[in-house]
Design a protein around this motif. Structure first.
Motif, PDB file in Angstrom:
ATOM      1  N   UNK A  14       0.716  -1.183  -0.013  1.00  0.00           N
ATOM      2  CA  UNK A  14      -0.003  -0.052  -0.101  1.00  0.00           C
ATOM      3  C   UNK A  14       0.951   1.130   0.041  1.00  0.00           C
ATOM      4  N   UNK A  15       0.281   2.382  -0.725  1.00  0.00           N
ATOM      5  CA  UNK A  15       1.189   3.362  -0.777  1.00  0.00           C
ATOM      6  C   UNK A  15       2.232   3.511  -2.185  1.00  0.00           C
ATOM      7  N   UNK A  16       2.580   2.289  -2.582  1.00  0.00           N
ATOM      8  CA  UNK A  16       3.666   2.213  -3.759  1.00  0.00           C
ATOM      9  C   UNK A  16       2.883   2.523  -5.168  1.00  0.00           C
ATOM     10  N   UNK A  17       3.762   2.641  -6.152  1.00  0.00           N
ATOM     11  CA  UNK A  17       3.336   2.849  -7.547  1.00  0.00           C
ATOM     12  C   UNK A  17       3.556   1.764  -8.445  1.00  0.00           C
ATOM     13  N   UNK A  18       2.823   1.668  -9.299  1.00  0.00           N
ATOM     14  CA  UNK A  18       2.956   0.545 -10.271  1.00  0.00           C
ATOM     15  C   UNK A  18       2.543   1.162 -11.690  1.00  0.00           C
ATOM     16  N   UNK A  19       3.046   0.696 -12.645  1.00  0.00           N
ATOM     17  CA  UNK A  19       2.789   1.186 -14.103  1.00  0.00           C
ATOM     18  C   UNK A  19       2.630  -0.205 -14.868  1.00  0.00           C
ATOM     19  N   UNK A  20       1.340  -0.155 -15.583  1.00  0.00           N
ATOM     20  CA  UNK A  20       0.990  -1.344 -16.432  1.00  0.00           C
ATOM     21  C   UNK A  20       1.223  -0.915 -17.879  1.00  0.00           C
ATOM     22  N   UNK A  21       1.611  -1.905 -18.765  1.00  0.00           N
ATOM     23  CA  UNK A  21       1.795  -1.689 -20.096  1.00  0.00           C
ATOM     24  C   UNK A  21       0.677  -2.559 -20.873  1.00  0.00           C
ATOM     25  N   UNK A  22       0.259  -2.222 -21.945  1.00  0.00           N
ATOM     26  CA  UNK A  22      -0.473  -2.940 -23.058  1.00  0.00           C
ATOM     27  C   UNK A  22      -0.140  -2.654 -24.298  1.00  0.00           C
ATOM     28  N   UNK A  23       0.312  -3.824 -24.889  1.00  0.00           N
ATOM     29  CA  UNK A  23       0.818  -3.809 -26.362  1.00  0.00           C
ATOM     30  C   UNK A  23      -0.413  -4.349 -27.193  1.00  0.00           C
ATOM     31  N   UNK A  24      -0.768  -3.499 -28.307  1.00  0.00           N
ATOM     32  CA  UNK A  24      -1.698  -3.948 -29.068  1.00  0.00           C
ATOM     33  C   UNK A  24      -0.837  -4.269 -30.448  1.00  0.00           C
TER      34      UNK A  24
END
Length: 119
Positions: A14-24
């Motif tokens: 909790x409190x942390x960050x995350x980056x998701x990626x989506x490649x089409x």
């Protein structure tokens, strides 16, 4: 057909960050990509979307403060990101990428990536 591949999910505190990626990828022309999520026992909800033609973005009101959608400016790739900050346990869900002809209409879906936020 369009293939969507999500990545970047995982377990965070909790409190942390995350980056998701989506490649089409695929032969079908798409002009919008969106991020959705579905938590256990809840309906799938739209988080954010972006137009690949004019970079116009749209957010669910409750997500604006902590989530940012963006796209890769490399014209050879249709990759969209969802940056999430200050994550909370209630953000735990499967996150899906979707593609379609415009923001608000989606025909293609990825398999989803699990995000789990521990308290």
């Amino acid at each position: 057909q369009v293939q969507l591949t999500e990545s970047g999910g995982g377990l965070v505190q909790s409190g942390n960050s995350l980056t998701l990626s989506c490649q089409a990828s695929g032969r079908t022309l798409i002009t919008a990509l969106g991020w959705f999520r579905q938590a256990p026992g809840k309906e799938r909800e739209l988080l954010a979307a972006i137009s690949l033609t004019d970079d116009k973005t749209s957010y669910a009101e409750s997500m604006k403060a902590r989530f940012t959608i963006s796209k890769d400016n490399d014209k050879n790739t249709n990759t969209v990101y969802l940056q999430m900050i200050d994550l909370k346990p209630e953000d735990t869900a499967v996150y899906y990428c979707a593609a379609g002809p415009n923001i608000g209409l989606y025909y293609y879906w990825g398999q989803g990536t699990q995000v789990t936020v521990s308290s």
